[in-house]
Design a protein around this motif. Structure first.
Motif, PDB file in Angstrom:
ATOM      1  N   VAL A 154       0.864  -1.181   0.000  1.00  0.00           N
ATOM      2  CA  VAL A 154       0.000   0.000   0.000  1.00  0.00           C
ATOM      3  C   VAL A 154       0.898   1.227   0.000  1.00  0.00           C
ATOM      4  O   VAL A 154       1.681   1.428   0.920  1.00  0.00           O
ATOM      5  CB  VAL A 154      -0.935   0.025   1.222  1.00  0.00           C
ATOM      6  CG1 VAL A 154      -1.792   1.279   1.219  1.00  0.00           C
ATOM      7  CG2 VAL A 154      -1.804  -1.220   1.252  1.00  0.00           C
ATOM      8  N   TYR A 155       0.805   2.032  -1.047  1.00  0.00           N
ATOM      9  CA  TYR A 155       1.605   3.248  -1.165  1.00  0.00           C
ATOM     10  C   TYR A 155       0.829   4.479  -0.721  1.00  0.00           C
ATOM     11  O   TYR A 155       1.401   5.449  -0.262  1.00  0.00           O
ATOM     12  CB  TYR A 155       2.091   3.434  -2.603  1.00  0.00           C
ATOM     13  CG  TYR A 155       2.850   2.244  -3.118  1.00  0.00           C
ATOM     14  CD1 TYR A 155       4.095   1.907  -2.599  1.00  0.00           C
ATOM     15  CD2 TYR A 155       2.321   1.437  -4.113  1.00  0.00           C
ATOM     16  CE1 TYR A 155       4.799   0.813  -3.068  1.00  0.00           C
ATOM     17  CE2 TYR A 155       3.017   0.337  -4.586  1.00  0.00           C
ATOM     18  CZ  TYR A 155       4.251   0.033  -4.063  1.00  0.00           C
ATOM     19  OH  TYR A 155       4.934  -1.062  -4.521  1.00  0.00           O
ATOM     20  N   LYS A 156      -0.486   4.436  -0.890  1.00  0.00           N
ATOM     21  CA  LYS A 156      -1.344   5.571  -0.566  1.00  0.00           C
ATOM     22  C   LYS A 156      -2.765   5.057  -0.391  1.00  0.00           C
ATOM     23  O   LYS A 156      -3.176   4.133  -1.075  1.00  0.00           O
ATOM     24  CB  LYS A 156      -1.293   6.591  -1.713  1.00  0.00           C
ATOM     25  CG  LYS A 156      -2.209   7.764  -1.578  1.00  0.00           C
ATOM     26  CD  LYS A 156      -2.227   8.595  -2.864  1.00  0.00           C
ATOM     27  CE  LYS A 156      -3.427   9.512  -2.862  1.00  0.00           C
ATOM     28  NZ  LYS A 156      -3.659  10.136  -4.135  1.00  0.00           N
ATOM     29  N   TYR A 157      -3.506   5.650   0.516  1.00  0.00           N
ATOM     30  CA  TYR A 157      -4.922   5.331   0.670  1.00  0.00           C
ATOM     31  C   TYR A 157      -5.732   6.361  -0.104  1.00  0.00           C
ATOM     32  O   TYR A 157      -5.519   7.562   0.064  1.00  0.00           O
ATOM     33  CB  TYR A 157      -5.323   5.350   2.139  1.00  0.00           C
ATOM     34  CG  TYR A 157      -4.783   4.181   2.908  1.00  0.00           C
ATOM     35  CD1 TYR A 157      -5.429   2.958   2.868  1.00  0.00           C
ATOM     36  CD2 TYR A 157      -3.630   4.292   3.661  1.00  0.00           C
ATOM     37  CE1 TYR A 157      -4.934   1.858   3.567  1.00  0.00           C
ATOM     38  CE2 TYR A 157      -3.123   3.213   4.365  1.00  0.00           C
ATOM     39  CZ  TYR A 157      -3.780   2.006   4.312  1.00  0.00           C
ATOM     40  OH  TYR A 157      -3.292   0.934   4.994  1.00  0.00           O
ATOM     41  N   PRO A 158      -6.650   5.922  -0.965  1.00  0.00           N
ATOM     42  CA  PRO A 158      -7.462   6.887  -1.716  1.00  0.00           C
ATOM     43  C   PRO A 158      -8.458   7.602  -0.806  1.00  0.00           C
ATOM     44  O   PRO A 158      -8.911   7.043   0.191  1.00  0.00           O
ATOM     45  CB  PRO A 158      -8.186   6.033  -2.747  1.00  0.00           C
ATOM     46  CG  PRO A 158      -8.184   4.658  -2.178  1.00  0.00           C
ATOM     47  CD  PRO A 158      -6.960   4.543  -1.315  1.00  0.00           C
ATOM     48  N   ASP A 203     -11.979   9.983  -4.628  1.00  0.00           N
ATOM     49  CA  ASP A 203     -10.996   9.616  -5.660  1.00  0.00           C
ATOM     50  C   ASP A 203     -11.542   8.516  -6.559  1.00  0.00           C
ATOM     51  O   ASP A 203     -12.256   7.611  -6.116  1.00  0.00           O
ATOM     52  CB  ASP A 203      -9.699   9.126  -5.026  1.00  0.00           C
ATOM     53  CG  ASP A 203      -8.879  10.234  -4.403  1.00  0.00           C
ATOM     54  OD1 ASP A 203      -9.231  11.412  -4.616  1.00  0.00           O
ATOM     55  OD2 ASP A 203      -7.904   9.924  -3.709  1.00  0.00           O
ATOM     56  N   ASP A 261      -4.398   5.667  -9.178  1.00  0.00           N
ATOM     57  CA  ASP A 261      -5.204   6.881  -9.047  1.00  0.00           C
ATOM     58  C   ASP A 261      -5.503   7.336 -10.472  1.00  0.00           C
ATOM     59  O   ASP A 261      -4.601   7.594 -11.255  1.00  0.00           O
ATOM     60  CB  ASP A 261      -4.430   7.954  -8.278  1.00  0.00           C
ATOM     61  CG  ASP A 261      -5.245   9.203  -8.030  1.00  0.00           C
ATOM     62  OD1 ASP A 261      -6.024   9.602  -8.925  1.00  0.00           O
ATOM     63  OD2 ASP A 261      -5.090   9.787  -6.954  1.00  0.00           O
ATOM     64  N   THR A 309      -4.051  10.955 -11.571  1.00  0.00           N
ATOM     65  CA  THR A 309      -2.602  11.161 -11.681  1.00  0.00           C
ATOM     66  C   THR A 309      -1.876   9.994 -12.338  1.00  0.00           C
ATOM     67  O   THR A 309      -0.734  10.139 -12.759  1.00  0.00           O
ATOM     68  CB  THR A 309      -1.986  11.378 -10.287  1.00  0.00           C
ATOM     69  OG1 THR A 309      -2.152  10.182  -9.513  1.00  0.00           O
ATOM     70  CG2 THR A 309      -2.613  12.555  -9.586  1.00  0.00           C
ATOM     71  N   GLN A 334      -0.812   7.526 -10.696  1.00  0.00           N
ATOM     72  CA  GLN A 334       0.086   7.027  -9.664  1.00  0.00           C
ATOM     73  C   GLN A 334      -0.403   5.672  -9.130  1.00  0.00           C
ATOM     74  O   GLN A 334      -1.587   5.498  -8.862  1.00  0.00           O
ATOM     75  CB  GLN A 334       0.163   8.037  -8.521  1.00  0.00           C
ATOM     76  CG  GLN A 334       1.028   7.604  -7.366  1.00  0.00           C
ATOM     77  CD  GLN A 334       0.965   8.610  -6.221  1.00  0.00           C
ATOM     78  OE1 GLN A 334       0.104   9.494  -6.191  1.00  0.00           O
ATOM     79  NE2 GLN A 334       1.871   8.458  -5.289  1.00  0.00           N
ATOM     80  N   ILE A 336      -1.224   3.212  -6.410  1.00  0.00           N
ATOM     81  CA  ILE A 336      -1.503   3.378  -4.987  1.00  0.00           C
ATOM     82  C   ILE A 336      -1.462   2.048  -4.232  1.00  0.00           C
ATOM     83  O   ILE A 336      -1.227   2.036  -3.036  1.00  0.00           O
ATOM     84  CB  ILE A 336      -2.844   4.104  -4.744  1.00  0.00           C
ATOM     85  CG1 ILE A 336      -4.003   3.376  -5.395  1.00  0.00           C
ATOM     86  CG2 ILE A 336      -2.769   5.528  -5.235  1.00  0.00           C
ATOM     87  CD1 ILE A 336      -5.360   3.987  -5.094  1.00  0.00           C
ATOM     88  N   ARG A 337      -1.660   0.927  -4.941  1.00  0.00           N
ATOM     89  CA  ARG A 337      -1.564  -0.390  -4.315  1.00  0.00           C
ATOM     90  C   ARG A 337      -1.157  -1.430  -5.343  1.00  0.00           C
ATOM     91  O   ARG A 337      -1.511  -1.330  -6.507  1.00  0.00           O
ATOM     92  CB  ARG A 337      -2.899  -0.826  -3.710  1.00  0.00           C
ATOM     93  CG  ARG A 337      -3.295  -0.025  -2.521  1.00  0.00           C
ATOM     94  CD  ARG A 337      -4.516  -0.591  -1.890  1.00  0.00           C
ATOM     95  NE  ARG A 337      -4.977   0.359  -0.874  1.00  0.00           N
ATOM     96  CZ  ARG A 337      -5.993   0.166  -0.096  1.00  0.00           C
ATOM     97  NH1 ARG A 337      -6.687  -0.929  -0.193  1.00  0.00           N
ATOM     98  NH2 ARG A 337      -6.332   1.069   0.793  1.00  0.00           N
TER      99      ARG A 337
END
Length: 63
Positions: free
Chosen positions: A17-21, A25, A49, A52, A54, A56-57
């Motif tokens: 997990v790099y980021k939580y939406p 989003d 995402d 972007t 990017q 995110i997971r």
């Protein structure tokens, strides 16, 4: 599978997990399968995402 009395079992799962939406989003999900022997398979997931691009997971499941 029901007729043969067989089920699928997830043997191993790896998630990064790099980021939580956020709630609003929009995400894009890419999924693909690979055979692993006679009865096994691997399922890979990438969640991006949408705005972007990017990642995110990432996830990999071995069944």
């Amino acid at each position: 599978m029901r007729k043969l009395h067989l089920i699928w079992v997830t043997a191993c799962m790896h998630i990064e997990v790099y980021k939580y939406p956020a709630w609003s989003d929009v995400i894009e999900i890419e999924i693909w399968f690979q055979g692993e022997g006679k009865i096994g398979t691997r399922r890979d997931w990438i969640l991006n995402d949408f705005a972007t691009g990017q990642v995110i997971r990432r996830a990999t499941w071995w069944i």
